[in-house]
Design an enzyme around this catalytic site. Sequence first.
Site, PDB file in Angstrom:
ATOM      1  CG  HIS A 142      -1.807   1.102   1.430  1.00 50.16           C
ATOM      2  ND1 HIS A 142      -1.403   2.294   2.011  1.00 50.16           N
ATOM      3  CD2 HIS A 142      -3.100   1.249   1.097  1.00 50.16           C
ATOM      4  CE1 HIS A 142      -2.429   3.123   2.008  1.00 50.16           C
ATOM      5  NE2 HIS A 142      -3.461   2.532   1.466  1.00 50.16           N
ATOM      6  CG  ASN A 147      -0.383   5.428   3.901  1.00 55.36           C
ATOM      7  OD1 ASN A 147      -0.219   6.193   2.962  1.00 55.36           O
ATOM      8  ND2 ASN A 147      -1.368   5.553   4.773  1.00 55.36           N
ATOM      9  CE  LYS A 148       0.549  -0.448   5.333  1.00 61.48           C
ATOM     10  NZ  LYS A 148      -0.453  -1.390   5.423  1.00 61.48           N
ATOM     11  CG  ASN A 149       8.697   1.302   5.737  1.00 60.37           C
ATOM     12  OD1 ASN A 149       7.604   1.707   6.149  1.00 60.37           O
ATOM     13  ND2 ASN A 149       9.787   1.331   6.483  1.00 60.37           N
TER      14      ASN A 149
END
Length: 381
Positions: free
Chosen positions: A182, A184-186
């Site tokens: 997603h 927002n993930k790293n």
Amino acid sequence: MSALPFLPFTRPSIDEQTIAEVGAVLRSGWITTGPKCQALEAALSQRLGARPVRLVNSGTAALELGLRLCGIGPGDEVITTPLSWVATANVVLAVGATPVFVDTDARTRNIDLEQIERAITPRTRALIPVDLAGLPVDRDRLYALAHKHGLRVIEDAAQSFGARWGAREIGSFGDLVSFSFHPNKNMTTSEGGCLVLNNEDEALRFEQLRLQGVIRLADGGMEVPQWGAKANLTDVAAAIGLGQLRQVDAFNQRRRVLAQRYFACWDAALGFELPPQDRAGHGNWHMFQPLLPRDLAARRGEFIAAMREQGIGVGVHYPAMHLFQLFRARGYAPGDFPVAEDIGARTITLPLFPTMDNVDVDRVCAAVARACAALRGATIQ
Ligand SMILES: *Cc1c(COP(=O)(O)O)cnc(C)c1O
């Protein structure tokens, strides 16, 4: 108030090379699952100790199909944490099983391994640990427990890509390991995720589960031995992922520097509880989450508004999920998990993403002090 640009709590970093590669996929005539997905699966597998890796269109799909791969369904119980994105428990409901929550540890904010054993019943089939904010659950203790009780583990490592347990990278060992890509993930594929599997047999069965249960036959025909979802990833998304994978170690290094800057500039007198400083360096600093001081705990909305007025985005990840209507309707109530409830009520997510500078962290720290002063009715210069 200031002419500084708005600072969101997170923002993906997509470089021009990646954008060009996405353009090349769009021009290629093949935009769904194809060579880019294969290349990304191979690159992820190479990074994760040559274990099989299969892409899907979300972290949620990786978890749900992982549960199905383990044959978990109606009548089964799955133990997890109340402090996670609601997907972690929704997937248990999706397969018809029962999520069983266990309270969190006050320091790590992850599932309290001490309390898991008490929640195990003859119906318990699996554990879904979550590495909240990218700080890994103790894998030694986790797998000792799982082996002792004959439980499968579906690691929800959505937030811990690039994190380590000791010398080993999360995903390179253990049972099934799920990642989310997603935005927002790293690392991101816009939307997407993957499951790391134990062997080629599991990988083959997972391939059927992710796309309509279909097996392609050598003669060009097909067979459908079982039900399958529609959860394949596109090459457009995989091209983004290949670009991200080149940079994710640098992203995570930058996140670690920014987190240390938060610790350095933070005013302890404000009364917040900071996240564990992670001196072992296991985590990937997916998020930086102080807990509001107790006198401001009931005023989180006002605090977030006071930050927004100063041009700074603040998130909440997450309220303890057993208090959502969905789970109250299944018998959970306030007071069931006091540690998770306290953390969930006071947690705030401050800006942390790779293109931030130290001066951005300093700006957030100053804004926090001003927001606290405003809420407490004091003035500071
Ligand atoms: C993001 C996330 C998920 C779900 O991933 P999606 O790709 O959004 O489906 C699951 N669990 C945790 C802990 C997450 O942070």
